[in-house]
Design a protein around this motif. Structure first.
Motif, PDB file in Angstrom:
ATOM      1  N   ASN A  78     -19.784  -0.682  -5.058  1.00 53.88           N
ATOM      2  CA  ASN A  78     -18.901  -0.155  -4.032  1.00 53.88           C
ATOM      3  C   ASN A  78     -17.542  -0.836  -4.194  1.00 53.88           C
ATOM      4  O   ASN A  78     -17.305  -1.922  -3.694  1.00 53.88           O
ATOM      5  N   MET A  79     -16.642  -0.166  -4.915  1.00 55.73           N
ATOM      6  CA  MET A  79     -15.351  -0.735  -5.267  1.00 55.73           C
ATOM      7  C   MET A  79     -14.242  -0.109  -4.432  1.00 55.73           C
ATOM      8  O   MET A  79     -14.194   1.113  -4.265  1.00 55.73           O
ATOM      9  N   ILE A  80     -13.360  -0.959  -3.914  1.00 54.28           N
ATOM     10  CA  ILE A  80     -12.233  -0.468  -3.118  1.00 54.28           C
ATOM     11  C   ILE A  80     -10.941  -1.117  -3.617  1.00 54.28           C
ATOM     12  O   ILE A  80     -10.853  -2.338  -3.717  1.00 54.28           O
ATOM     13  N   PRO A  81      -9.937  -0.303  -3.964  1.00 52.92           N
ATOM     14  CA  PRO A  81      -8.674  -0.848  -4.472  1.00 52.92           C
ATOM     15  C   PRO A  81      -7.968  -1.728  -3.437  1.00 52.92           C
ATOM     16  O   PRO A  81      -7.999  -1.453  -2.233  1.00 52.92           O
ATOM     17  N   VAL A  82      -7.336  -2.772  -3.925  1.00 50.37           N
ATOM     18  CA  VAL A  82      -6.708  -3.764  -3.050  1.00 50.37           C
ATOM     19  C   VAL A  82      -5.566  -3.160  -2.230  1.00 50.37           C
ATOM     20  O   VAL A  82      -5.308  -3.615  -1.107  1.00 50.37           O
ATOM     21  N   ASP A  83      -4.882  -2.137  -2.746  1.00 46.81           N
ATOM     22  CA  ASP A  83      -3.793  -1.545  -1.980  1.00 46.81           C
ATOM     23  C   ASP A  83      -4.311  -0.873  -0.706  1.00 46.81           C
ATOM     24  O   ASP A  83      -3.654  -0.922   0.346  1.00 46.81           O
ATOM     25  N   TYR A  84      -5.500  -0.268  -0.797  1.00 44.98           N
ATOM     26  CA  TYR A  84      -6.103   0.321   0.405  1.00 44.98           C
ATOM     27  C   TYR A  84      -6.536  -0.779   1.375  1.00 44.98           C
ATOM     28  O   TYR A  84      -6.265  -0.703   2.581  1.00 44.98           O
ATOM     29  N   VAL A  85      -7.195  -1.806   0.850  1.00 45.06           N
ATOM     30  CA  VAL A  85      -7.702  -2.885   1.711  1.00 45.06           C
ATOM     31  C   VAL A  85      -6.562  -3.536   2.493  1.00 45.06           C
ATOM     32  O   VAL A  85      -6.654  -3.750   3.711  1.00 45.06           O
TER      33      VAL A  85
END
Length: 208
Positions: A78-85
């Motif tokens: 489950n990967m989420i890009p840092v710009d979204y976070v």
């Protein structure tokens, strides 16, 4: 959900996360205004590709390239890009109604490990699938050399985790992001899809 439903936690990393959140919960019970953010695997920027090359997933990718092999596993990442976070946390933290709540930052479409390996191959790295135990043995051997990325992964593949590893992978829970999505409603903040173009940005950054 309460952390008391977490079951057995393997390794100091998970255990320290659990203890830290318990301390935050204790602070909240004493009147300290807090909210909790639980991110999944934070990856690089979805546009620029900039990523912390020392994190565990980057080291796993690099180690697999060094070995020329990857575990033949059914895991999903489950990967989420840092710009979204970063955008999501800043927005949520500014909302007064966020206090005392828990926010999961996770992707609606986890990436299969096999899909990640296929992407690595598409960039010209010849990686072959190996049974987990055979791959682990080779990884531990490679990790004896401190200059290799695998050296930093050795604690994650200790003997105590060998038996439980496959069961843990099969039982990774789904994370409900209802609080996060409700808090971001009406904004342009959305988790970008993880696909070939994003990984092309990541690998271009790695190579540079």
């Amino acid at each position: 959900d309460s952390l008391d439903h977490g079951g057995v936690l393997y390794g100091g990393y998970s255990q320290s996360k659990w203890v830290a959140e318990k301390l935050v919960t204790l602070a909240h019970s004493k009147g300290v205004p807090v909210c909790v953010y639980r991110p999944a695997l934070i990856t690089g920027h979805s546009q620029t590709g900039v990523w912390n090359a020392d994190d565990v997933l980057c080291r796993a990718i690099k180690s697999s390239i060094e070995l020329g092999a990857a575990p033949d596993a059914e895991a999903r990442l489950n990967m989420i890009p840092v710009d979204y976070v970063s955008k999501a946390i800043v927005h949520l933290s500014r909302r007064g109604d966020s206090l005392g709540r828990v926010f999961h930052l996770a992707h609606s479409r986890p990436v299969a490990w096999g899909e990640l390996v296929a992407w690595i191959r598409s960039f010209g790295y010849p990686i072959q699938p190996l049974p987990y135990e055979k791959w682990r043995t080779q990884l531990l051997e490679l990790g004896r050399i401190k200059e290799n990325a695998a050296h930093f992964l050795l604690p994650l593949f200790s003997l105590s985790l060998t038996q439980a590893g496959p069961r843990i992978v099969r039982n990774i829970p789904e994370f409900d992001c209802e609080n996060t999505l409700a808090g971001l409603a009406g904004t342009s903040i959305a988790c970008p899809p993880i696909y070939n173009q994003v990984f092309e940005s990541y690998f271009s950054y790695f190579v540079r």
